[in-house]
Motif scaffolding. Structure first.
Motif, PDB file in Angstrom:
ATOM      1  N   ALA A 113       0.819  -1.211   0.000  1.00 34.67           N
ATOM      2  CA  ALA A 113       0.000   0.000   0.000  1.00 34.67           C
ATOM      3  C   ALA A 113       0.856   1.266   0.000  1.00 34.67           C
ATOM      4  CB  ALA A 113      -0.933   0.012   1.201  1.00 34.67           C
ATOM      5  N   GLY A 114       2.170   1.111   0.250  1.00 38.54           N
ATOM      6  CA  GLY A 114       3.044   2.279   0.331  1.00 38.54           C
ATOM      7  C   GLY A 114       2.981   2.985   1.667  1.00 38.54           C
ATOM      8  N   VAL A 115       2.472   2.286   2.707  1.00 35.61           N
ATOM      9  CA  VAL A 115       2.363   2.863   4.044  1.00 35.61           C
ATOM     10  C   VAL A 115       3.689   2.674   4.784  1.00 35.61           C
ATOM     11  CG1 VAL A 115       1.187   2.720   6.273  1.00 35.61           C
ATOM     12  CG2 VAL A 115      -0.123   2.482   4.152  1.00 35.61           C
ATOM     13  N   HIS A 116       4.251   3.764   5.266  1.00 32.45           N
ATOM     14  CA  HIS A 116       5.553   3.719   5.915  1.00 32.45           C
ATOM     15  C   HIS A 116       5.425   3.436   7.412  1.00 32.45           C
ATOM     16  CE1 HIS A 116       7.132   6.597   2.563  1.00 32.45           C
ATOM     17  NE2 HIS A 116       6.947   5.373   2.125  1.00 32.45           N
ATOM     18  N   THR A 117       6.430   2.748   7.963  1.00 35.10           N
ATOM     19  CA  THR A 117       6.540   2.542   9.402  1.00 35.10           C
ATOM     20  C   THR A 117       7.906   3.020   9.865  1.00 35.10           C
ATOM     21  OG1 THR A 117       7.387   0.295   9.112  1.00 35.10           O
ATOM     22  CG2 THR A 117       5.011   0.536   9.354  1.00 35.10           C
ATOM     23  N   ASP A 118       8.036   3.232  11.196  1.00 37.17           N
ATOM     24  CA  ASP A 118       9.334   3.618  11.726  1.00 37.17           C
ATOM     25  C   ASP A 118      10.129   2.372  12.094  1.00 37.17           C
ATOM     26  OD1 ASP A 118       8.400   2.696  14.192  1.00 37.17           O
ATOM     27  OD2 ASP A 118       8.101   4.694  15.046  1.00 37.17           O
ATOM     28  N   GLU A 119      11.295   2.588  12.727  1.00 37.70           N
ATOM     29  CA  GLU A 119      12.179   1.462  13.012  1.00 37.70           C
ATOM     30  C   GLU A 119      11.591   0.483  14.016  1.00 37.70           C
ATOM     31  OE1 GLU A 119      12.975   4.811  15.820  1.00 37.70           O
ATOM     32  OE2 GLU A 119      12.763   4.606  13.630  1.00 37.70           O
ATOM     33  N   ARG A 120      10.582   0.899  14.766  1.00 41.53           N
ATOM     34  CA  ARG A 120       9.949   0.006  15.742  1.00 41.53           C
ATOM     35  C   ARG A 120       8.675  -0.642  15.215  1.00 41.53           C
ATOM     36  NH1 ARG A 120       8.801   3.480  20.817  1.00 41.53           N
ATOM     37  NH2 ARG A 120       8.105   4.912  19.170  1.00 41.53           N
ATOM     38  N   GLY A 121       8.311  -0.322  13.978  1.00 40.63           N
ATOM     39  CA  GLY A 121       7.127  -0.908  13.374  1.00 40.63           C
ATOM     40  C   GLY A 121       5.873  -0.067  13.489  1.00 40.63           C
ATOM     41  N   VAL A 173       0.292   7.581   2.853  1.00 37.98           N
ATOM     42  CA  VAL A 173      -0.649   7.462   1.735  1.00 37.98           C
ATOM     43  C   VAL A 173      -1.857   8.340   2.039  1.00 37.98           C
ATOM     44  CG1 VAL A 173      -2.054   5.883   0.364  1.00 37.98           C
ATOM     45  CG2 VAL A 173       0.149   5.124   1.275  1.00 37.98           C
ATOM     46  N   ASP A 174      -2.225   9.176   1.099  1.00 34.57           N
ATOM     47  CA  ASP A 174      -3.185  10.259   1.359  1.00 34.57           C
ATOM     48  C   ASP A 174      -4.553   9.778   1.827  1.00 34.57           C
ATOM     49  OD1 ASP A 174      -3.556  13.158   1.274  1.00 34.57           O
ATOM     50  OD2 ASP A 174      -5.056  12.735  -0.272  1.00 34.57           O
ATOM     51  N   HIS A 175      -4.973   8.578   1.435  1.00 33.49           N
ATOM     52  CA  HIS A 175      -6.332   8.123   1.790  1.00 33.49           C
ATOM     53  C   HIS A 175      -6.330   7.069   2.893  1.00 33.49           C
ATOM     54  CE1 HIS A 175      -4.950   5.093  -1.125  1.00 33.49           C
ATOM     55  NE2 HIS A 175      -5.736   4.264  -0.479  1.00 33.49           N
ATOM     56  N   ILE A 176      -5.186   6.902   3.593  1.00 34.93           N
ATOM     57  CA  ILE A 176      -5.087   5.906   4.662  1.00 34.93           C
ATOM     58  C   ILE A 176      -4.678   6.588   5.964  1.00 34.93           C
ATOM     59  CG2 ILE A 176      -3.966   3.781   5.448  1.00 34.93           C
ATOM     60  CD1 ILE A 176      -3.491   3.053   2.522  1.00 34.93           C
ATOM     61  N   TRP A 177      -5.395   6.285   7.035  1.00 35.23           N
ATOM     62  CA  TRP A 177      -5.106   6.832   8.359  1.00 35.23           C
ATOM     63  C   TRP A 177      -4.744   5.689   9.308  1.00 35.23           C
ATOM     64  CZ3 TRP A 177      -8.420   8.692   4.894  1.00 35.23           C
ATOM     65  CH2 TRP A 177      -8.523  10.073   4.695  1.00 35.23           C
ATOM     66  N   ALA A 178      -4.030   6.009  10.366  1.00 36.58           N
ATOM     67  CA  ALA A 178      -3.708   5.016  11.397  1.00 36.58           C
ATOM     68  C   ALA A 178      -4.099   5.578  12.762  1.00 36.58           C
ATOM     69  CB  ALA A 178      -2.229   4.653  11.382  1.00 36.58           C
ATOM     70  N   LEU A 179      -4.857   4.797  13.524  1.00 36.43           N
ATOM     71  CA  LEU A 179      -5.367   5.228  14.819  1.00 36.43           C
ATOM     72  C   LEU A 179      -5.009   4.207  15.886  1.00 36.43           C
ATOM     73  CD1 LEU A 179      -7.702   5.597  12.396  1.00 36.43           C
ATOM     74  CD2 LEU A 179      -8.876   6.817  14.214  1.00 36.43           C
ATOM     75  N   GLY A 180      -4.885   4.677  17.116  1.00 40.95           N
ATOM     76  CA  GLY A 180      -4.673   3.778  18.234  1.00 40.95           C
ATOM     77  C   GLY A 180      -3.227   3.371  18.428  1.00 40.95           C
ATOM     78  N   ASP A 181      -3.029   2.233  19.084  1.00 43.07           N
ATOM     79  CA  ASP A 181      -1.704   1.824  19.518  1.00 43.07           C
ATOM     80  C   ASP A 181      -0.711   1.627  18.379  1.00 43.07           C
ATOM     81  OD1 ASP A 181      -3.047   1.761  21.887  1.00 43.07           O
ATOM     82  OD2 ASP A 181      -2.671  -0.340  22.344  1.00 43.07           O
ATOM     83  N   CYS A 182      -1.189   1.420  17.148  1.00 42.53           N
ATOM     84  CA  CYS A 182      -0.283   1.113  16.043  1.00 42.53           C
ATOM     85  C   CYS A 182       0.426   2.333  15.487  1.00 42.53           C
ATOM     86  CB  CYS A 182      -1.023   0.385  14.923  1.00 42.53           C
ATOM     87  SG  CYS A 182      -2.247   1.379  14.052  1.00 42.53           S
ATOM     88  N   ASN A 183       0.053   3.551  15.923  1.00 49.64           N
ATOM     89  CA  ASN A 183       0.686   4.742  15.339  1.00 49.64           C
ATOM     90  C   ASN A 183       1.751   5.377  16.231  1.00 49.64           C
ATOM     91  OD1 ASN A 183      -0.692   6.307  17.273  1.00 49.64           O
ATOM     92  ND2 ASN A 183      -2.321   6.911  15.856  1.00 49.64           N
ATOM     93  N   GLY A 184       1.981   4.812  17.411  1.00 55.88           N
ATOM     94  CA  GLY A 184       3.045   5.325  18.267  1.00 55.88           C
ATOM     95  C   GLY A 184       2.753   6.657  18.916  1.00 55.88           C
ATOM     96  N   LYS A 185       1.522   7.135  18.819  1.00 51.95           N
ATOM     97  CA  LYS A 185       1.163   8.437  19.402  1.00 51.95           C
ATOM     98  C   LYS A 185       0.518   8.308  20.776  1.00 51.95           C
ATOM     99  CE  LYS A 185       2.497  10.921  15.897  1.00 51.95           C
ATOM    100  NZ  LYS A 185       3.644  11.856  16.011  1.00 51.95           N
ATOM    101  N   GLY A 186       0.500   7.104  21.293  1.00 50.79           N
ATOM    102  CA  GLY A 186      -0.104   6.861  22.598  1.00 50.79           C
ATOM    103  C   GLY A 186      -0.438   5.394  22.705  1.00 50.79           C
ATOM    104  N   ALA A 187      -0.471   4.889  23.904  1.00 52.64           N
ATOM    105  CA  ALA A 187      -0.735   3.457  24.095  1.00 52.64           C
ATOM    106  C   ALA A 187      -1.837   3.251  25.112  1.00 52.64           C
ATOM    107  CB  ALA A 187       0.539   2.748  24.524  1.00 52.64           C
ATOM    108  N   PHE A 188      -2.843   4.105  25.050  1.00 52.43           N
ATOM    109  CA  PHE A 188      -3.918   4.064  26.036  1.00 52.43           C
ATOM    110  C   PHE A 188      -5.265   4.074  25.338  1.00 52.43           C
ATOM    111  CE2 PHE A 188      -0.374   6.463  27.903  1.00 52.43           C
ATOM    112  CZ  PHE A 188      -0.090   5.681  29.005  1.00 52.43           C
ATOM    113  N   THR A 189      -6.277   3.612  26.042  1.00 50.88           N
ATOM    114  CA  THR A 189      -7.631   3.685  25.509  1.00 50.88           C
ATOM    115  C   THR A 189      -8.019   5.121  25.201  1.00 50.88           C
ATOM    116  OG1 THR A 189      -8.344   1.676  26.643  1.00 50.88           O
ATOM    117  CG2 THR A 189     -10.062   3.269  26.071  1.00 50.88           C
ATOM    118  N   HIS A 190      -7.676   6.033  26.096  1.00 51.09           N
ATOM    119  CA  HIS A 190      -8.105   7.420  25.886  1.00 51.09           C
ATOM    120  C   HIS A 190      -7.378   8.073  24.716  1.00 51.09           C
ATOM    121  CE1 HIS A 190      -5.050   7.374  29.135  1.00 51.09           C
ATOM    122  NE2 HIS A 190      -4.574   8.461  28.587  1.00 51.09           N
TER     123      HIS A 190
END
Length: 456
Positions: free
Chosen positions: A277-285, A297-314
């Motif tokens: 899909a051409g979706v990039h990840t960092d060195e930790r996945g 990729v312009d039409h693909i978003w990443a939410l939750g624990d898989c994006n490295g922006k937080g690891a919590f429900t909130h």
């Protein structure tokens, strides 16, 4: 045959179902793909079941302390089968609620299976081929299993498999010294097990200030939990009735009956076909995203624990709110606008928001700091729960609150009075001059803010 949708949501954790609901309400056709359990980590193996177990453990602890309050409880025993059964009921009810919600959504179809990209707009789920204009990845994470010599020779537990225990371990050894490890440590100690925490670093809860880490360690040790730090060379030897864990070369061995690994988590991004899909990840996945959670990729978003922006429900739910606000509400929202906030659910709990004192000190900015022990908080004294303290750090020039920690009874709730003032970008004097209700834990926050001193 390829099925076409307006949107595909991969993963039914905390961000996926509410996003599917908003898209469905906007008259879009939505496919939700889940390979395992609807509700994701929080509902099935995270917040819901673990905090249910924490509640049972606290009930046992308070029953044993009954004499401290003039209440004669007699001998206290814990029926682990009933503890697990209660946890299962709470968890399964929650999961069913999310399943019923998804099933009742108009123009939403749930697919069970593992999704893999075939091209930037197409995913295969078993025999189903799904194509959409927009794709949202909410695939979560899983426990890290470290490379420990001898580990493969024994049966070990993770944060998932330990939830299936309906008997009490004789001696639970936990490798890891952060939030998941510490919550299970205190929980199982209160259930009646011997517990040893083994941490490779020099202190527990290493992302916190030293005084927080030291107090957390004291709280646990006061309940009889053994803590082993600087375990830099862990090795395991299998024995007939369990195992022995050696934390470092030449160090004494720890004999245990059960081993829990709680050394971190990793994103579930290694088997999605992201490269197709051409979706990039960092060195930790972790999937790399911009401030509005859009991937490379312009039409693909990443939410939750898989994006490295937080690891919590909130943080996951807030990811949903950010994406929905930008796509559906003409409400520009950004990840960088949110303030770091979380809790450690030992008892008493730690509530945290913003920067640590050490982070502020490292920045070099002039600051003020306030601190108050829970022994000086009337509500804590009345409840007989005086362990811990509250602490806040403020920018001396702008008068804005930079961060706070409340480690003590009600700390997970009281921290929000500080978080809300930070979010409003109000000065600390706003809170310092606010009249709070007596007797509460929160009422001492203004007092603390009135008694600050320069950060040295």
């Amino acid at each position: 045959m390829t099925q076409h949708f307006d949107a595909i949501v991969v993963g039914a954790g905390q961000a996926g179902p509410p996003l599917a609901g908003r898209l469905s309400a906007a008259s879009q056709t939505v496919a939700v793909v889940e390979r395992k359990l609807i509700g994701g980590t929080c509902v099935n193996t995270g917040c819901i079941p673990t905090k249910t177990l924490v509640a049972s453990a606290q009930a046992a602890h308070m029953a044993r302390r009954g004499a401290d309050y003039g209440v004669d409880t007699g001998p206290v025993s814990v029926d682990m089968a009933k503890v697990k059964a209660r946890k299962d009921v709470v968890m399964l009810d929650d999961r069913k609620g999310v399943e019923d919600w998804l099933d009742g959504m108009d123009s939403c179809t749930v697919f069970r299976g593992h999704a893999r990209f075939e091209d930037p707009h197409t995913l295969r789920v078993g025999d189903d081929v799904l194509r959409a204009d927009r794709i949202f990845l909410n695939v979560g994470g899983r426990a890290v299993v470290p490379d420990i010599p001898g580990l493969s020779n024994i049966d070990y537990l993770t944060n998932v498999s330990i939830l299936e225990l309906d008997t009490l371990p004789e001696h639970l050894v936990i490798v890891g010294g952060s939030y998941i490890a510490l919550e299970f440590a205190q929980m199982y100690r209160r259930f009646g097990a011997e517990v040893t925490v083994v941490e490779k670093g020099p202190r527990l809860a290493s992302r916190e200030d030293d005084d927080v880490s030291d107090t957390v360690r004291s709280i646990l040790q006061n309940e009889g939990i053994e803590v082993v730090l600087d375990a830099v060379d862990i090795r395991i030897t299998k024995h007939r009735n369990g195992f022995e864990l050696t934390p470092r070369a030449g160090g004494p061995a720890i004999a245990g009956s059960n081993l829990l690994l709680a050394v971190g988590r990793r994103p579930n991004t290694d088997d999605l076909g992201l490269e197709r899909a051409g979706v990039h990840t960092d060195e930790r996945g972790y999937i790399t995203v911009d401030d509005q959670l859009k991937t490379s990729v312009d039409h693909i978003w990443a939410l939750g624990d898989c994006n490295g922006k937080g690891a919590f429900t909130h943080t996951s739910y807030n990811d949903f709110e950010i994406v929905a606000g930008n796509l559906l509400d003409d409400d520009p929202r950004r990840v960088s606008d949110r303030i770091t906030a979380y809790a450690l659910y030992i008892d008493p709990p730690l509530g945290r928001c913003g920067l640590t004192l050490e982070q502020v000190r490292a920045s070099g900015r002039p600051a003020l700091v306030g601190k108050r022990p829970m022994t000086k908080v009337g509500r804590a004294v009345e409840k007989g729960e005086t362990q811990g303290f509250m602490k806040v750090v403020v920018d001396a020039e702008t008068k804005q609150i930079l961060g706070a920690a409340i480690l003590g009874v009600g700390g997970d709730e009281a921290i929000h009075s500080i978080l809300d003032v930070m979010s409003a970008k109000a000065t600390y004097t706003t809170l310092a001059r606010t009249m709070h209700i007596h007797p509460t834990v929160c009422e001492l926050i203004p007092t603390m803010l009135q008694e600050m001193s320069p950060l040295e």
